[in-house]
Design an enzyme around this catalytic site. Structure first.
Site, PDB file in Angstrom:
ATOM      1  N   SER A 246       7.555  27.326   8.059  1.00 17.49           N
ATOM      2  CA  SER A 246       8.145  27.057   6.749  1.00 17.49           C
ATOM      3  C   SER A 246       8.328  28.360   5.962  1.00 17.49           C
ATOM      4  O   SER A 246       9.025  29.263   6.421  1.00 17.49           O
ATOM      5  CB  SER A 246       7.277  26.050   6.004  1.00 17.49           C
ATOM      6  OG  SER A 246       7.938  25.562   4.862  1.00 17.49           O
TER       7      SER A 246
ATOM      8  N   ASP B 145      14.342  16.902   8.212  1.00 15.91           N
ATOM      9  CA  ASP B 145      13.898  18.068   7.456  1.00 15.91           C
ATOM     10  C   ASP B 145      15.101  18.720   6.793  1.00 15.91           C
ATOM     11  O   ASP B 145      16.106  18.999   7.457  1.00 15.91           O
ATOM     12  CB  ASP B 145      13.211  19.052   8.418  1.00 15.91           C
ATOM     13  CG  ASP B 145      12.689  20.307   7.740  1.00 15.91           C
ATOM     14  OD1 ASP B 145      12.736  20.398   6.506  1.00 15.91           O
ATOM     15  OD2 ASP B 145      12.222  21.207   8.464  1.00 15.91           O
TER      16      ASP B 145
ATOM     17  N   HIS C 124       9.309  17.793   8.405  1.00 16.58           N
ATOM     18  CA  HIS C 124       8.863  19.115   7.961  1.00 16.58           C
ATOM     19  C   HIS C 124       7.345  19.141   7.764  1.00 16.58           C
ATOM     20  O   HIS C 124       6.764  18.249   7.149  1.00 16.58           O
ATOM     21  CB  HIS C 124       9.539  19.508   6.646  1.00 16.58           C
ATOM     22  CG  HIS C 124       9.233  20.911   6.245  1.00 16.58           C
ATOM     23  ND1 HIS C 124       9.903  21.989   6.770  1.00 16.58           N
ATOM     24  CD2 HIS C 124       8.289  21.435   5.411  1.00 16.58           C
ATOM     25  CE1 HIS C 124       9.419  23.098   6.269  1.00 16.58           C
ATOM     26  NE2 HIS C 124       8.422  22.799   5.446  1.00 16.58           N
TER      27      HIS C 124
END
Length: 408
Positions: free
Chosen positions: A191, A348, A378
């Site tokens: 991320s 996501d 995610h």
């Protein structure tokens, strides 16, 4: 008593209404994901109330809650030695497997955790557990970077922390201290950590004085651009649990120490309209109509404003700074990147960031593995510990470690 019996069904109905979200049929563990998301939303709303009352910044409160419930101390055992150190002013946590009798040097992974540049820690059980399993599975030295967070610092300090810690580790004498093979080092992150890993890798590739360079980079559902918040995955997953679109936009605003009043303009791409001269030269580097496969584009249409707000770029020039948005790097920089692994999830908003970066790297001649999961969401890779244990987490983690094992 009768009133209580009437109240209980009403509370149950309200709870179900708060928890339930319509999810794609392919999402694994849907009810568990709804409960996780409902918990996130309840905690975040409490933190925003505290922020509104000016008692504290909502991100400080949120991170305090996360770390209070999830903090671990450094632990050593026969199988693994875990120590905390400081690399050029940056805290790191180091995971070292025991040295085998005939073994001389180990491979290594520099890992940068996610959390929107504002949350989590190398010391929380989610990342401690991930790095421990990586070190044990790969028989590798894992260096987990504890960079400073928003709101204590904003861009570019997180990038500088990650870069400084990585460059310190890459020094030959430091590698020798940890018995690391200088030709078998990977840089990785998930991320926002994937953002920092990609940006660090690009910066290292330009450093002519560096004698040791990473062999690989491995990016887990990375956030790579703030140019277009209307890519197909942003449109498709705008209300997806864990990271809906408005939350990702707010993370960007916080990272750049910007004003929340800009959120709507960013959402409709006013900052990169055709009349915003600073953005024009970057548009060709992020044309998702040519970079994405048709299976991802589906029937979505680009949102390109004819007239926008050029003052946004003047107020937040970092929106076009490749240290913050690695997907906007030029082709010459991309050509110098190491062999790359990118993991993406269908459910996501950041799916297309990873897919487009994979395509641009591939077009630049870099060997790329794009590992896409249709049923995952995610953040799933760190959710492998009860009560937030998801099959998607184990599935993605195993695939990621398998690639590292085969390529590092």
């Amino acid at each position: 008593m009768r009133a209580a019996w009437l109240l209980l069904p009403a509370l149950a109905a309200l709870s179900a209404y708060y928890v339930y979200l319509p999810l794609p049929g392919t999402v694994s563990d849907p009810w568990k994901l709804m409960l996780l998301d409902a918990t996130f939303r309840a905690v975040q709303q409490t933190c925003h109330l505290i922020h509104y009352l000016r008692l504290s910044h909502h991100l400080i409160v949120l991170n305090y809650i996360i770390c209070t419930f999830d903090k671990l101390k450094s632990v050593s055992s026969e199988d693994l030695t875990v120590t905390d150190a400081v690399f050029d002013g940056v805290e790191v946590r180091i995971f070292e497997p025991p040295r085998k009798r005939d073994e001389q040097l180990k491979r290594s992974v520099v890992y940068i955790h996610g959390g929107g540049w504002a949350l989590a820690s190398a010391r929380t059980s989610l990342y401690h557990n991930l790095c421990r399993i990586m070190a044990e599975s790969l028989n590798a030295v894992v260096v987990s970077v504890e960079y400073r967070l928003v709101p204590e610092v904003c861009f570019p300090e997180q990038f500088h922390d990650a870069l400084r810690a990585t460059k310190h580790f890459l020094q030959p004498d430091v590698l020798a201290e940890y018995s690391v093979d200088p030709s078998r080092i990977a840089i990785s992150g998930d991320s926002a950590g994937g953002n920092l890993a990609a940006a660090v890798c690009q910066q290292l590739s330009k450093d002519e004085h560096l004698t040791v360079r990473p062999k690989l980079q491995a990016l887990i559902y990375p956030v790579l651009q703030a140019f277009d918040f209307n890519t197909p995955s942003y449109q498709q997953n705008m209300n997806m649990p864990v990271l809906p679109r408005y939350v990702m936009i707010n993370y960007w605003i916080d990272y750049f120490n910007g004003n929340y009043d800009l959120a709507h303009s960013l959402l409709i791409n006013n900052h990169t309209a055709l009349d915003v001269g600073e953005a024009l030269s970057f548009r060709g580097r992020l044309n998702w109509t040519s970079l994405l496969p048709s299976s991802f584009k589906k029937n979505y249409k680009p949102l390109i404003q004819t007239t926008g707000r050029a003052e946004i770029i003047h107020e937040i020039p970092a929106l076009l700074d490749v240290r913050a948005v690695p997907l906007l790097a030029d082709n010459e920089t991309l050509q110098m990147q190491p062999k790359t692994y990118i993991l993406t999830c269908e459910n996501d908003v950041l799916r297309d960031d990873g897919v487009m970066y994979a395509k641009r790297l591939e077009n630049a001649g870099v060997e790329v593995t794009l590992d896409h999961f249709d049923d995952c969401f995610h953040g799933c890779m760190i959710f492998t510990i009860w009560p937030t244990d998801f099959s998607a987490g184990v599935q993605t983690r195993n695939s990621y470690i398998k690639w590292l094992d085969e390529n590092l």
